[in-house]
Design a protein around this motif. Structure first.
Motif: not given
Length: 300
Positions: A50-58, A63-68
């Motif tokens: 499973e791939v979970l993502v968090s997104i931070r607007p810049l 956008l910064e996509y952070g994957y777990t």
């Protein structure tokens, strides 16, 4: 002809026949191999991930996509390879990528691009584990896979491969065996675990608010279908989201951008309230960032 000469010729013919028989038997044995396992090769798809993502607007629309990346406890292999297919060009000039600890960027440093028939770009970004101790074991997860690029989020495909010491690259095969393996390409198409996550789509150059609302509505339906919206009462929650998006779309059709903005703000507030309860992070960031992109274009 002497008996000795005749005996030698008979012996030579016998040897040739035996050699030919052995060759035919070997060829027949290769033809009987119909799976990679017949060659001692283990496919790298014995994982569930499973791939979970968090997104931070810049700034600047980036956008910064952070994957777990999570490896299921039911998997039979450690995760070695992680790839995400996205729809924007990814290069050192347009994007920034970082790897999780103990991993590095695969491909041409960061990505492999293809131009599709419709002119759109399909990019594969990837990461690879450096050594066995850094691979993701069953039941464990790893964060730190990051991509920064100008985009808006969409639903994308991901692939992961497990580690085995019997993969195709590690098995010594005869050239003839490689020829036979070439006929088994369909088997290798399933040589990974595939799923869905969130990744970059190109931001539209020309803004059409109605089309952006339709896109958001489509993603809401897909998030529900992927079980990213779940839990007791989730059907009612989906209907509540539908009502807000339908009202926003109708308001835009009437030219009432302020009313549409009010509905979208209520939509985002409901996402925030129910995040972690009924909305996974994938659903939350997919819908929230796209709704906020539309809000930024409403001018209300």
């Amino acid at each position: 002809m002497s008996i000795s000469t005749h005996s030698k010729k008979t012996k030579a013919i016998t040897i040739r026949l035996l050699t030919l028989g052995m060759m035919l038997a070997w060829v027949s044995a290769q033809a009987a191999k119909t799976t990679p396992e017949d060659f001692g090769i283990e496919l790298q798809n014995k994982v569930t991930a499973e791939v979970l993502v968090s997104i931070r607007p810049l700034p600047g629309g980036h956008l910064e996509y952070g994957y777990t990346l999570k490896n299921s406890a039911l998997s039979k292999q450690n995760i070695l390879n992680f790839r995400v297919q996205v729809k924007v060009p990814v290069s050192s000039a347009t994007a920034e990528m970082t790897a999780a600890p103990g991993w590095f960027l695969s491909g041409r440093g960061n990505s492999v691009d293809r131009t599709l028939d419709d002119g759109s770009i399909k990019t594969t970004i990837g990461w690879l584990g450096e050594d066995i101790p850094t691979l993701i074991k069953p039941g464990e997860s790893l964060s730190g896979f990051r991509l920064i690029v100008k985009s808006i989020p969409g639903i994308q495909d991901f692939q992961v491969q497990g580690y085995t010491d019997k993969d195709m690259a590690k098995i010594d095969l005869f050239e003839e065996e490689m020829d036979v393996l070439g006929d088994l390409q369909d088997a290798f198409k399933g040589n990974s675990f595939k799923g869905k996550t969130i990744g970059p789509d190109p931001a539209p150059e020309v803004v059409n608010l109605a089309e952006l609302l339709d896109r958001l509505i489509f993603f809401k339906h897909q998030a529900a279908a992927l079980n990213w919206i779940s839990g007791p009462g989730s059907d009612g929650i989906v209907k509540s989201l539908d009502a807000k998006l339908d009202a926003a779309k109708a308001a835009i059709a009437r030219g009432q951008n302020k009313t549409a903005a009010n509905q979208l703000n209520a939509f985002v507030n409901e996402l925030r309230t129910r995040r972690g309860k009924h909305f996974s992070d994938n659903a939350f960031f997919l819908l929230k960032i796209n709704a906020e992109f539309i809000l930024s274009k409403l001018g209300a």
